[in-house]
Write a protein that holds these residues in place. Structure first.
Motif, PDB file in Angstrom:
ATOM      1  N   LEU A  24      42.023  67.331  91.673  1.00  0.00           N
ATOM      2  CA  LEU A  24      43.320  68.075  92.230  1.00  0.00           C
ATOM      3  C   LEU A  24      43.549  68.610  93.237  1.00  0.00           C
ATOM      4  CD1 LEU A  24      43.615  70.544  89.410  1.00  0.00           C
ATOM      5  CD2 LEU A  24      45.645  68.794  90.495  1.00  0.00           C
ATOM      6  N   TYR A  25      42.528  68.613  93.963  1.00  0.00           N
ATOM      7  CA  TYR A  25      42.658  69.109  95.348  1.00  0.00           C
ATOM      8  C   TYR A  25      43.237  68.191  96.409  1.00  0.00           C
ATOM      9  CZ  TYR A  25      40.534  73.946  95.418  1.00  0.00           C
ATOM     10  OH  TYR A  25      40.179  75.267  95.058  1.00  0.00           O
ATOM     11  N   LEU A 191      52.390  74.719  93.047  1.00  0.00           N
ATOM     12  CA  LEU A 191      50.952  74.103  92.531  1.00  0.00           C
ATOM     13  C   LEU A 191      50.082  74.366  94.104  1.00  0.00           C
ATOM     14  CD1 LEU A 191      51.802  70.377  91.571  1.00  0.00           C
ATOM     15  CD2 LEU A 191      51.221  72.250  90.001  1.00  0.00           C
ATOM     16  N   PHE A 194      49.282  77.889  92.662  1.00  0.00           N
ATOM     17  CA  PHE A 194      48.864  78.102  91.204  1.00  0.00           C
ATOM     18  C   PHE A 194      47.482  77.403  91.400  1.00  0.00           C
ATOM     19  CE2 PHE A 194      48.517  78.387  86.930  1.00  0.00           C
ATOM     20  CZ  PHE A 194      47.634  77.648  86.585  1.00  0.00           C
ATOM     21  N   PHE A 195      47.092  77.071  92.085  1.00  0.00           N
ATOM     22  CA  PHE A 195      45.703  76.496  92.101  1.00  0.00           C
ATOM     23  C   PHE A 195      44.352  77.406  92.915  1.00  0.00           C
ATOM     24  CE2 PHE A 195      45.576  73.233  88.593  1.00  0.00           C
ATOM     25  CZ  PHE A 195      46.345  73.027  88.745  1.00  0.00           C
TER      26      PHE A 195
ATOM     27  N   MET B   1      55.015  80.422  90.265  1.00  0.00           N
ATOM     28  CA  MET B   1      55.002  79.547  89.148  1.00  0.00           C
ATOM     29  C   MET B   1      55.340  79.244  87.829  1.00  0.00           C
ATOM     30  SD  MET B   1      53.212  75.637  89.216  1.00  0.00           S
ATOM     31  CE  MET B   1      51.807  75.225  88.611  1.00  0.00           C
ATOM     32  N   THR B   3      54.508  78.737  84.430  1.00  0.00           N
ATOM     33  CA  THR B   3      53.910  78.556  83.824  1.00  0.00           C
ATOM     34  C   THR B   3      52.264  78.913  82.620  1.00  0.00           C
ATOM     35  OG1 THR B   3      51.596  77.440  83.211  1.00  0.00           O
ATOM     36  CG2 THR B   3      51.771  78.751  85.036  1.00  0.00           C
ATOM     37  N   ARG B   7      44.595  78.994  85.212  1.00  0.00           N
ATOM     38  CA  ARG B   7      44.183  77.417  86.527  1.00  0.00           C
ATOM     39  C   ARG B   7      42.527  77.188  85.424  1.00  0.00           C
ATOM     40  NH1 ARG B   7      40.881  76.651  91.758  1.00  0.00           N
ATOM     41  NH2 ARG B   7      38.968  77.609  91.254  1.00  0.00           N
ATOM     42  N   ILE B  16      44.539  65.028  82.730  1.00  0.00           N
ATOM     43  CA  ILE B  16      45.546  64.407  83.410  1.00  0.00           C
ATOM     44  C   ILE B  16      45.696  63.025  84.211  1.00  0.00           C
ATOM     45  CG2 ILE B  16      46.733  66.037  84.448  1.00  0.00           C
ATOM     46  CD1 ILE B  16      44.853  65.901  86.624  1.00  0.00           C
ATOM     47  N   ALA B  18      46.356  61.993  87.051  1.00  0.00           N
ATOM     48  CA  ALA B  18      46.140  61.986  88.634  1.00  0.00           C
ATOM     49  C   ALA B  18      46.104  60.735  89.118  1.00  0.00           C
ATOM     50  CB  ALA B  18      45.434  63.503  89.095  1.00  0.00           C
TER      51      ALA B  18
END
Lengths: 200, 738, 267
Positions: A24-25, A191, A194-195, B1, B3, B7, B16, B18
């Motif tokens: 993700l990062y 995003l 959020f993370f 955001m 949602t 996290r 996912i 990704a």
């Protein structure tokens, strides 16, 4: 400045979670690269779409999809947008993504924050490879977080987030949100927020 | 955001797809480091390396620097202790070089304009694409219209190599340097016509008994060792005479302040000369030995009695006499300052010629305190692009048969007129390097017109100035801290001391960041693509410097090992005047139809309700060049308008009021400034610092700050002898805003 | 030993290099100044038209009014004379006058950022950097230190080194042979006024009467009133924060206390 808290939830992580977080990062770091055809392609946009779907973020999903549907050349679009947002200046509209701009009271590059962040990378056993850019560019910080989490070094991750990343990112994000921006970057910044924000 | 997940939940539940990206940007390296930031900076002398070989270019005086560097980050700049020029001192702008280096608004990557000229939309492109585009576009114009189809505007060491490439090898004569046509060129050619030398500012003030300034305002203008030269003179008891409508920084240290009516300085100087001649107080022996046409000049200036000049200049006759007597009593040790920015009214050649004649009349050449050319090191090898003579009928001043005493290059006005009209031939390509033409050429509308009709505009710069808004391709140059493109040489500033010489080649103090490239590399890359690759005189900036230094058995490496400056014994600069001729009367000028003796040309006075707009320097800025520097902006946030206190009272203006300016052509400044009320300026003049009022929002610290005086300089004046502009002929009304 | 600084305005050309050099040396954020240059005139004085400059900095005063108003917790510190090796132990708060060299210094670590010292100074020589606030302070004070760390290494203060006119002269006012003492003999004086006589060691020399007149007009004409309530409230705020964090009342209490300080400012 918030004090340190230990994120105990990470202590029972599975290997899969570690990998996902790290990826993700890395993914978030990619959104902050200057767009190039290798990375900025259908697979990339699909990944972003599916990430937003998994989060249930309908607003952001629509923003992204609407843009993708109506632009004939997403890469060209992004190049112009990135240049305008993060490279050339425009009082009120440029938001250079470097910690020192927001933290060091001078608004310059290569400030004390840059030095401190780079020293922290090194203390953790990492360093930047592209020395043309100052070490506190957001993409390096995100890549660093990816590196730390890939080694399950969650205490370092939390320390970096709270001591170095969030203090400047919050100021950066605030400036960013003051005006309507390109949807791709609006979604990316959301995003990242959020993370990286502290769990309540 | 939007949602519902945290996290934490997301990670637990995630599945996912990704994109899997290898961690290519970060590599593992074992390093140690300290993290906790001390609240107190350790100071520039702790844990830093001293990088030598810096040569400043915040202005163009070029003091020699060292940098204090910690882990690749420049902390502070200081004067190089080895310097016999500035020593350990540097000025405010020199110190602020650190803030320039790390200015986030600086140009970083090659940019393409996908919007319009004047309203750009930038896209970052690769160097490959940028250079290919430039080369193709420029070559197309050359092939079709000849080299003369290209024009060049440049300034500083950034520009020299590129300029020489275009002027000498590509062979376009359409080179217009601001430092000549909007600054000091008229002085140089006037002195050449009188004394056969270009004077620069080479007066030996340190050893003078009298120092004479017309308009020079050292203190607001800071050229470091020149200021030291001036201060030493004052310290040693020199009497300072300042001729200026304003109580400038120099007037504040003067013994006699002549509060002259603007535009009449030539009459003042002619009256001094006439008085000295009529009263036999001039240096007769010197004139006998070196003078030519003295009798004709003496006759020609007879009308300039003290009374006539007093009337014209609006100063007491007794004051003119006082000044003349002081000069006579102390000659030849009189420093008649030639000035520097001398493009005032469009009659400036005659004023500079008068000053040169006065210098000769006093015999103040080659002696202590006089006009003395320093003797710098000789023997550096001349390295340059090979010269190809310009195409016949391409030199615009020859075609126009005007400006026969022009500095090198093409007078700006002829160039603009040709480009806009297409006659005598089209000029469709513009290259602008390190020069902000929008702020330095009078009548901005005309500059815009010229640029808009171009097929291609290339800008090379370090900052996104107002001019860069008109570029098709914009290239990021290295600053002086990041490159090696100049060799500074000279003699110690106090000519009375034991003669010493120095050679200080510029060396980078830090590596360039982002994708900035030095202009020598840029020029070579363009040259290769345009088919001139075999003419390249040096493959890179180091080679260029080393080839030049080889002529004196030195190199960058050798001088670096010496602490960045090579110092050697020099020779005395005095008494070198055997071949000197003072052309009081210049036959060549008469042949070309110009006045053969220095002549007063009156200028237009402000219409009713208007005052003359005069601009000048602030020690905090080098005009617009430093306007975005946050440290300097913090010291001088705006350029206040100096307004005489009686005038202010009549207009209902108070200190600190916000105002706009409207000029005689109805042009109003788009921005505002504040009023400074003072008795230290005439009622028919207002004054502000040049270089403010930036329009380009890309310069975030500078934009809309203060008033751009050039936006109000719409009436054009051109000096007939030199083709240089005169820029203090515009008049303004003050409009109160709040 | 008493360090002092002479500003020779005959020589000073008002280039502001001293301000920028100090900023660079000590990495002072742009909007703050450890030293400053004010441009005076042109004005008509009793001696005709004059224009000059007021380069200012902390005066490391004989009677530093900033020192006694500091509310930080006192500690005992032993000072050592660099020359003689003599020592003396003093109780100091976060700002003090050095017993051996006469300079006034601050300890940022122990400063609680109340701003009382900055308020107390008639020369406006101190500033509070609120961006440095943390768990135990509202910000951190800063000021000119006469570059003691540089002097300890045998270097000149940064402002002295960069001055192209050599208009700044630094040295020991207690040494009759020092250059600064020669200037005192020539007539260099501090910028005092009827109400402000706290013994500044920054002294100004001008041979022109008009210049000296402008400088004396730039001297502070009154002693500022320090709000002691402010420094008291800061002590309470910082202490209270530590206690209240544990019981989760921080948001509420912090808000109330901050409000009080702000009300105080308005008075």
């Amino acid at each position: 400045m918030p004090g340190l808290t230990c994120s105990s939830h990470q202590c029972t992580d599975t290997v899969a979670e570690t990998t996902i977080l790290s990826r993700l990062y890395s993914f978030l770091a990619l959104t902050m690269h200057y767009p190039d055809p290798e990375l900025c392609n259908t697979v990339f946009f699909e990944a972003m779409t599916s990430l937003l779907k998994s989060l249930g973020s309908q607003t952001e999903l629509s923003l992204l999809r609407d843009w993708l549907n109506q632009t004939p050349d997403p890469l060209n679009d992004l190049k112009t947008a990135y240049t305008h947002l993060f490279i050339t200046a425009d009082s009120g509209e440029t938001i250079p993504p470097y910690a020192s701009i927001y933290r060091d009271g001078n608004g310059t590059l290569q400030g004390r924050s840059t030095e401190q962040i780079r020293n922290f990378y090194r203390q953790c056993g990492f360093d930047i490879t592209d020395t043309n850019e100052p070490a506190d560019h957001i993409r390096f910080q995100l890549d660093f977080l990816a590196a730390l989490t890939s080694e399950a070094r969650f205490e370092d991750e939390q320390f970096f987030l709270q001591t170095f990343f969030r203090p400047w990112f919050e100021l950066f994000q605030k400036k960013f949100m003051q005006e309507a921006r390109h949807p791709f970057y609006t979604v990316s910044i959301q995003l990242i927020d959020f993370f990286t924000k502290e769990e309540q | 955001m939007a949602t519902n997940l945290t996290r934490r939940n997301f990670l637990k539940a995630a599945s996912i797809a990704a994109a899997s990206v290898p961690l290519s940007q970060v590599t593992a390296k074992a390093q140690s480091g300290v993290v906790k930031a001390p609240l107190v900076s350790p100071g520039s002398f702790k844990n830093t390396q001293t990088a030598v070989g810096g040569v400043c270019e915040m202005c163009f005086w070029r003091c020699q620097l060292v940098g204090k560097v910690r882990d690749g980050r420049l902390i502070k700049l200081e004067g190089n202790p080895k310097s016999i020029d500035n020593g350990e001192a540097i000025c405010a702008r020199g110190n602020a070089g650190v803030a320039m280096l790390y200015d986030p608004d600086r140009l970083k990557y090659p940019l393409k304009n996908i919007g319009e000229r004047g309203a750009p939309k930038w896209q970052r492109i690769s160097w490959e694409e940028a250079l290919d585009t430039c080369a193709t576009k420029l070559k197309t114009i050359i092939d079709r219209d000849g080299a003369k189809g290209l024009c060049f505007f440049g300034h500083g060491s950034h520009a020299k190599y590129l300029m020489d490439f275009l002027e000498r090898t590509v062979s376009t004569p359409n080179i217009s340097e601001a430092s000549f046509f909007q600054c000091r060129g008229v002085r140089d050619t006037a002195y050449l016509a009188t004394l056969d030398i270009a004077p620069d500012e080479n007066v030996d003030m340190a050893n003078a008994k009298v120092i004479f300034f017309t308009g020079t305002h050292i203190g607001e203008n800071i050229h470091l060792s020149h200021a030291k030269n001036y201060l030493r003179g004052l310290e040693q008891g020199a009497k300072l005479i300042v001729v200026d409508p304003r109580y400038s920084a120099s007037a504040a240290k003067s013994h006699i302040w002549v509060q002259i009516r603007p535009g009449t300085d030539t009459a003042f100087v002619l009256a001094i000369m006439n008085y000295l001649i009529q009263n036999k107080k001039y240096n007769a022996d010197f004139v006998e030995e070196h003078g030519e046409g003295f009798a004709e000049m003496a006759k020609g200036i007879r009308e300039w009695t003290l009374e006539k000049a007093a009337e014209e200049c609006d100063v007491p006759a007794s004051q003119i006499k006082e000044v003349a007597d002081l000069m006579a009593a102390n000659m030849p040790h009189v420093a008649i300052h030639p000035g520097r920015h001398t493009t005032w009214y469009g009659n400036d050649f005659q004023r500079c010629r008068a000053l040169a004649c006065l210098t000769g009349l006093l015999g103040a050449i080659g002696c202590k305190g006089g006009l003395v050319l320093p003797k710098g090191p000789k023997g550096l090898t001349r390295i340059n692009w090979p010269y190809v003579p310009h195409e016949e009928d391409s030199v615009l001043r020859d075609v126009a048969d005007e400006h026969h005493f022009s500095p090198p290059g093409t007078p700006t006005e002829l160039l603009r007129d040709a480009a806009i009209s297409g006659k005598p031939y089209p000029i469709k390509g513009a290259v602008i390097c390190g020069q902000n033409i929008m702020q330095c050429m009078p009548n901005q509308e005309k500059t815009i017109k010229m640029l808009k009709q171009m097929e291609f505009v290339l800008c090379v710069d370090i900052m996104p100035t107002d001019s860069t808004m008109y570029a098709d391709i914009l290239l990021p140059d290295c600053s002086y801290l990041e490159k090696s493109d100049f060799i500074k040489t000279g003699q110690q500033w106090d000519l009375g001391k034991d003669p010493q010489q120095y050679i200080a080649p510029r060396m980078p103090l830090v590596a360039p960041g982002f994708e900035r490239k030095d202009s020598i590399w840029i020029t070579n890359e363009l040259a290769k693509r345009m088919g001139y690759g075999d003419k390249i005189p040096a493959q890179n900036q180091e080679e260029l410097a080393d080839k030049a230094l080889a002529g004196v058995n030195l190199s960058l490496a050798k001088i670096k090992a010496e602490g960045g400056i090579h110092v050697q014994p020099g020779v005395s600069p005095y008494d070198d005047i055997d071949d000197l001729t003072v052309h009081f009367y210049n036959e060549d000028m008469e042949d070309e139809g110009y006045p053969p003796i220095p002549t007063y040309v009156p200028i237009e006075q402000p219409p009713q309700g208007f005052v003359r707009l005069v601009y000048g320097r602030t020690p905090l800025h080098t005009f617009n060049r430093t306007a975005n520097n946050p440290w300097l902006v913090n010291e001088a946030k705006t350029n206040p308008l100096w307004v005489n206190d009686k005038l202010a009272a009549r207009l209902g203006l108070k200190e600190g009021d916000t105002i706009k300016l409207t000029n005689q052509d109805g042009v109003t400044s788009p921005t505002t400034t504040t009023v400074k009320v003072t008795p230290g300026i005439r009622e028919d003049v207002v004054y502000l610092y040049h270089g403010y009022g930036t329009k380009n929002p890309e310069m975030t610290q500078a934009v809309n700050r203060g008033i751009d005086d050039n936006s109000l300089i719409t009436k054009i004046a051109v000096d007939p002898e030199s083709g240089a502009h005169g820029m203090r002929n515009n008049f303004v009304k003050i409009v109160k805003v709040s | 030993m008493q360090y002092g600084m002479i500003i020779d305005v005959d020589k000073c050309v008002g280039c502001h290099a001293c301000v920028i050099a100090c900023k660079a040396e000590w990495e002072v954020p742009t909007q703050f100044d450890r030293n400053w240059v004010h441009r005076l005139g042109p004005s008509l004085t009793s001696d005709g038209m004059a224009a000059t400059y007021y380069p200012g900095l902390c005066n490391h005063c004989e009677i530093p009014v900033c020192v006694p108003v500091c509310p930080a917790d006192p500690v005992n510190v032993t000072f050592k004379d660099a020359k003689t090796g003599k020592t003396v132990t003093m109780e100091i708060r976060a700002t003090w006058k050095d017993p051996f060299n006469g300079t006034v210094q601050v300890d940022r670590e122990r400063c609680i950022g109340c701003g009382a010292c900055a308020e107390a100074c008639p020369y406006d020589a101190r500033f509070i950097d609120e961006s440095l606030k943390d768990d135990t302070s509202l910000g951190k004070v800063d000021k000119c230190t006469y570059c003691m760390p540089r002097v300890a290494e045998g270097l000149e203060p940064a402002c002295v080194q960069t001055c192209l006119a050599r208009a700044r002269i630094f040295g020991d006012l207690d040494d009759p042979n020092s250059e600064v003492s020669q200037y005192v003999k020539k007539g260099a004086v501090g910028l005092t006024s009827k109400a402000v006589q706290i013994g500044p060691h920054g002294l100004y020399y001008a041979s022109k009467k008009g210049d000296m007149e402008l400088l004396m007009q730039a001297a502070p004409q009154e002693m500022p009133k320090v709000s002691l309530r402010r420094s008291m409230l800061t002590r309470l705020t910082v202490a209270a924060q530590t206690h209240m964090k544990e019981i989760g009342l921080l948001g509420l209490a912090g808000g109330l206390l901050v409000q009080s300080v702000q009300d105080d400012d308005k008075e």
